[in-house]
Design a protein around this motif. Structure first.
Motif, PDB file in Angstrom:
ATOM      1  N   SER A   1       4.809   0.060  -1.802  1.00  0.00           N
ATOM      2  CA  SER A   1       3.530   0.247  -1.129  1.00  0.00           C
ATOM      3  C   SER A   1       3.590  -0.430   0.234  1.00  0.00           C
ATOM      4  O   SER A   1       4.369  -1.358   0.443  1.00  0.00           O
ATOM      5  CB  SER A   1       2.403  -0.366  -1.956  1.00  0.00           C
ATOM      6  OG  SER A   1       1.185  -0.296  -1.261  1.00  0.00           O
ATOM      7  N   ASP A   2       2.754   0.040   1.155  1.00  0.00           N
ATOM      8  CA  ASP A   2       2.686  -0.613   2.463  1.00  0.00           C
ATOM      9  C   ASP A   2       1.405  -1.433   2.613  1.00  0.00           C
ATOM     10  O   ASP A   2       1.024  -1.806   3.710  1.00  0.00           O
ATOM     11  CB  ASP A   2       2.801   0.403   3.590  1.00  0.00           C
ATOM     12  CG  ASP A   2       1.644   1.375   3.625  1.00  0.00           C
ATOM     13  OD1 ASP A   2       0.914   1.461   2.625  1.00  0.00           O
ATOM     14  OD2 ASP A   2       1.476   2.045   4.657  1.00  0.00           O
TER      15      ASP A   2
ATOM     16  N   GLY B   1      -2.845  -2.089   5.875  1.00  0.00           N
ATOM     17  CA  GLY B   1      -1.496  -1.546   6.001  1.00  0.00           C
ATOM     18  C   GLY B   1      -0.657  -2.385   6.953  1.00  0.00           C
ATOM     19  O   GLY B   1      -1.108  -2.785   8.026  1.00  0.00           O
TER      20      GLY B   1
ATOM     21  N   SER C   1      -0.706  -4.764   2.459  1.00  0.00           N
ATOM     22  CA  SER C   1      -0.366  -6.179   2.606  1.00  0.00           C
ATOM     23  C   SER C   1      -0.878  -7.024   1.442  1.00  0.00           C
ATOM     24  O   SER C   1      -0.400  -8.139   1.244  1.00  0.00           O
ATOM     25  CB  SER C   1      -0.920  -6.723   3.923  1.00  0.00           C
ATOM     26  OG  SER C   1      -2.323  -6.621   3.946  1.00  0.00           O
TER      27      SER C   1
ATOM     28  N   ARG D   1       8.357  -2.453   1.380  1.00  0.00           N
ATOM     29  CA  ARG D   1       8.074  -1.107   0.881  1.00  0.00           C
ATOM     30  C   ARG D   1       9.092  -0.683  -0.171  1.00  0.00           C
ATOM     31  O   ARG D   1       8.754  -0.002  -1.136  1.00  0.00           O
ATOM     32  CB  ARG D   1       8.056  -0.122   2.036  1.00  0.00           C
ATOM     33  CG  ARG D   1       7.614   1.229   1.597  1.00  0.00           C
ATOM     34  CD  ARG D   1       7.174   2.048   2.730  1.00  0.00           C
ATOM     35  NE  ARG D   1       6.667   3.302   2.207  1.00  0.00           N
ATOM     36  CZ  ARG D   1       5.972   4.129   2.892  1.00  0.00           C
ATOM     37  NH1 ARG D   1       5.664   3.842   4.123  1.00  0.00           N
ATOM     38  NH2 ARG D   1       5.562   5.249   2.374  1.00  0.00           N
TER      39      ARG D   1
ATOM     40  N   PHE E   1       8.812  -4.944   6.738  1.00  0.00           N
ATOM     41  CA  PHE E   1       8.045  -3.813   6.214  1.00  0.00           C
ATOM     42  C   PHE E   1       8.915  -2.920   5.343  1.00  0.00           C
ATOM     43  O   PHE E   1       8.512  -2.527   4.237  1.00  0.00           O
ATOM     44  CB  PHE E   1       7.449  -3.011   7.369  1.00  0.00           C
ATOM     45  CG  PHE E   1       6.889  -1.686   6.948  1.00  0.00           C
ATOM     46  CD1 PHE E   1       5.711  -1.616   6.234  1.00  0.00           C
ATOM     47  CD2 PHE E   1       7.549  -0.511   7.257  1.00  0.00           C
ATOM     48  CE1 PHE E   1       5.192  -0.395   5.837  1.00  0.00           C
ATOM     49  CE2 PHE E   1       7.040   0.708   6.872  1.00  0.00           C
ATOM     50  CZ  PHE E   1       5.855   0.770   6.160  1.00  0.00           C
TER      51      PHE E   1
ATOM     52  N   MET F   1       1.994  -1.610   8.735  1.00  0.00           N
ATOM     53  CA  MET F   1       2.311  -0.960  10.008  1.00  0.00           C
ATOM     54  C   MET F   1       1.121  -1.017  10.965  1.00  0.00           C
ATOM     55  O   MET F   1       1.296  -1.246  12.165  1.00  0.00           O
ATOM     56  CB  MET F   1       2.741   0.492   9.786  1.00  0.00           C
ATOM     57  CG  MET F   1       4.131   0.633   9.232  1.00  0.00           C
ATOM     58  SD  MET F   1       5.404  -0.143  10.238  1.00  0.00           S
ATOM     59  CE  MET F   1       5.357   0.861  11.689  1.00  0.00           C
TER      60      MET F   1
END
Length: 102
Positions: A91-92, A29, A94, A86, A82, A31
């Motif tokens: 989607s988050d 992810g 990578s 997104r 990000f 984040m």
């Protein structure tokens, strides 16, 4: 600050950097990777402050301010990327970035 205190702080700084690096490499992810990168940046910052305190030199604090400024810029750019990824990919993850064209 004694020599043993400096060694303890440097070990802690290396540990923070290692944990952050592992987080960047292990998580998918974006984040989570940004948060792990912040943890990784806090390691060298702690090392600069500890070395500056040991040598009674204010340059360690100056380097800490530089690292703090770089971390703030990294968060701003990373968060903007990000949000854009997104919005485009939905989607988050990578791994989605490598499949995007253009």
């Amino acid at each position: 600050m004694t020599g043993s205190d400096l060694i303890a702080m440097m070990i802690l700084a290396a540990g923070l950097f290692a944990i952050g690096l592992f987080g960047v490499l292990a998580r998918r992810g974006i984040m989570f990777q940004l948060v792990a990168l912040e943890v990784a940046l806090s390691g060298p910052a702690l090392g600069f402050v500890a070395a500056g305190a040991y040598h009674a030199d204010p340059q360690g604090q100056g380097m800490f301010i530089l690292v703090l400024t770089l971390a703030a810029a990294e968060v701003a750019v990373g968060l903007a990327l990000f949000l854009r990824i997104r919005r485009i990919a939905g989607s988050d993850d990578s791994d989605v970035i490598s499949g995007m064209k253009g």
